[in-house]
Design a protein around this motif. Structure first.
Motif, PDB file in Angstrom:
ATOM      1  N   LYS A 179      39.902  41.735  40.730  1.00 31.56           N
ATOM      2  CA  LYS A 179      40.492  42.366  39.547  1.00 31.56           C
ATOM      3  C   LYS A 179      41.934  42.801  39.811  1.00 31.56           C
ATOM      4  O   LYS A 179      42.833  42.527  39.025  1.00 31.56           O
ATOM      5  CB  LYS A 179      39.647  43.577  39.132  1.00 31.56           C
ATOM      6  CG  LYS A 179      40.058  44.173  37.800  1.00 31.56           C
ATOM      7  CD  LYS A 179      39.281  45.442  37.465  1.00 31.56           C
ATOM      8  CE  LYS A 179      37.799  45.181  37.407  1.00 31.56           C
ATOM      9  NZ  LYS A 179      37.021  46.387  37.077  1.00 31.56           N
TER      10      LYS A 179
ATOM     11  N   GLN B  61      34.881  42.509  44.260  1.00 32.25           N
ATOM     12  CA  GLN B  61      35.119  42.582  42.812  1.00 32.25           C
ATOM     13  C   GLN B  61      36.449  43.289  42.522  1.00 32.25           C
ATOM     14  O   GLN B  61      37.219  42.856  41.664  1.00 32.25           O
ATOM     15  CB  GLN B  61      33.976  43.330  42.115  1.00 32.25           C
ATOM     16  CG  GLN B  61      32.619  42.690  42.286  1.00 32.25           C
ATOM     17  CD  GLN B  61      32.343  41.628  41.256  1.00 32.25           C
ATOM     18  OE1 GLN B  61      33.001  41.536  40.240  1.00 32.25           O
ATOM     19  NE2 GLN B  61      31.345  40.801  41.533  1.00 32.25           N
ATOM     20  N   ASN B  62      36.725  44.370  43.243  1.00 37.39           N
ATOM     21  CA  ASN B  62      37.973  45.109  43.058  1.00 37.39           C
ATOM     22  C   ASN B  62      39.183  44.272  43.462  1.00 37.39           C
ATOM     23  O   ASN B  62      40.207  44.289  42.781  1.00 37.39           O
ATOM     24  CB  ASN B  62      37.963  46.417  43.858  1.00 37.39           C
ATOM     25  CG  ASN B  62      36.958  47.409  43.314  1.00 37.39           C
ATOM     26  OD1 ASN B  62      36.596  47.375  42.137  1.00 37.39           O
ATOM     27  ND2 ASN B  62      36.487  48.291  44.184  1.00 37.39           N
TER      28      ASN B  62
ATOM     29  N   TYR C  50      44.591  39.979  40.045  1.00 37.19           N
ATOM     30  CA  TYR C  50      44.704  39.114  38.863  1.00 37.19           C
ATOM     31  C   TYR C  50      44.344  37.660  39.195  1.00 37.19           C
ATOM     32  O   TYR C  50      44.887  36.736  38.615  1.00 37.19           O
ATOM     33  CB  TYR C  50      46.102  39.187  38.229  1.00 37.19           C
ATOM     34  CG  TYR C  50      46.446  40.560  37.732  1.00 37.19           C
ATOM     35  CD1 TYR C  50      45.887  41.049  36.563  1.00 37.19           C
ATOM     36  CD2 TYR C  50      47.305  41.378  38.457  1.00 37.19           C
ATOM     37  CE1 TYR C  50      46.192  42.329  36.115  1.00 37.19           C
ATOM     38  CE2 TYR C  50      47.607  42.660  38.010  1.00 37.19           C
ATOM     39  CZ  TYR C  50      47.049  43.124  36.843  1.00 37.19           C
ATOM     40  OH  TYR C  50      47.342  44.391  36.391  1.00 37.19           O
TER      41      TYR C  50
END
Length: 177
Positions: free
Chosen positions: A112, A108-109, A115
């Motif tokens: 994010k 997930q990181n 982008y």
């Protein structure tokens, strides 16, 4: 002209005819030049296609290649540009096991921070899409490699020039035929 090897984006405006890609690639092949990236698409004028080819060569060779490409009957105009003279990007897609999306918080990181965006998710896999410079895409690929990538694909470069290309008048004349 400089003999320093650098990255050039060669833009070729052409009619859409069968066999042209083979003849253009043969020009590079005869000179033993590796094509780093090749993209074709419709241009801003109906009936006119555009090739965007990235090669690492010296400027003198780029000039000679453009002149040789322009000798092709279907070629309307060809140009070469340095990276500083263009705005460019590439796109890629990663297919990754869906279990990681739900069970590995670091994924997930990575999504994010890079982008990138999730295009689709199902029970077996999810697909990430990322647009950017090649080094950004390669960094994301390195980050995801440790988790396992099921499939990866990267597009060729797409580019526009910072300055107006004088091909506009030629294309308008071609469009009015």
């Amino acid at each position: 002209m400089s003999e320093d090897i650098q990255s050039f984006t060669i833009s070729i405006y052409t009619e859409n005819n069968i066999g042209l890609l083979n003849r253009i690639s043969a020009i590079f092949q005869r000179r033993h030049i590796n094509i780093e990236s090749l993209t074709t698409s419709q241009s801003e004028i109906d009936g006119v296609n555009r090739f965007v080819i990235v090669v690492n060569i010296c400027e003198d060779t780029a000039c000679k290649i453009v002149k040789q490409i322009e000798k092709q009957v279907e070629t309307i105009k060809a140009y070469y540009h340095t990276e500083d003279e263009t705005i460019f990007t590439e796109s890629c897609m990663f297919k990754i096991n869906s279990d990681l999306l739900f069970n590995e918080p670091q994924i997930q990181n990575i999504i994010k921070e890079s982008y990138s965006r999730i295009v689709t998710v199902n029970k077996d896999f999810f697909v990430l899409e990322k647009s950017g410079r090649r080094n950004e895409i390669e960094a994301l690929r390195r980050d995801l490699n440790s988790f396992g990538i099921m499939q990866f694909v990267r597009s060729g470069r797409i580019a526009v020039t910072k300055d107006e290309m004088k091909v506009s008048e030629l294309l308008k004349a071609f469009d009015n035929q």
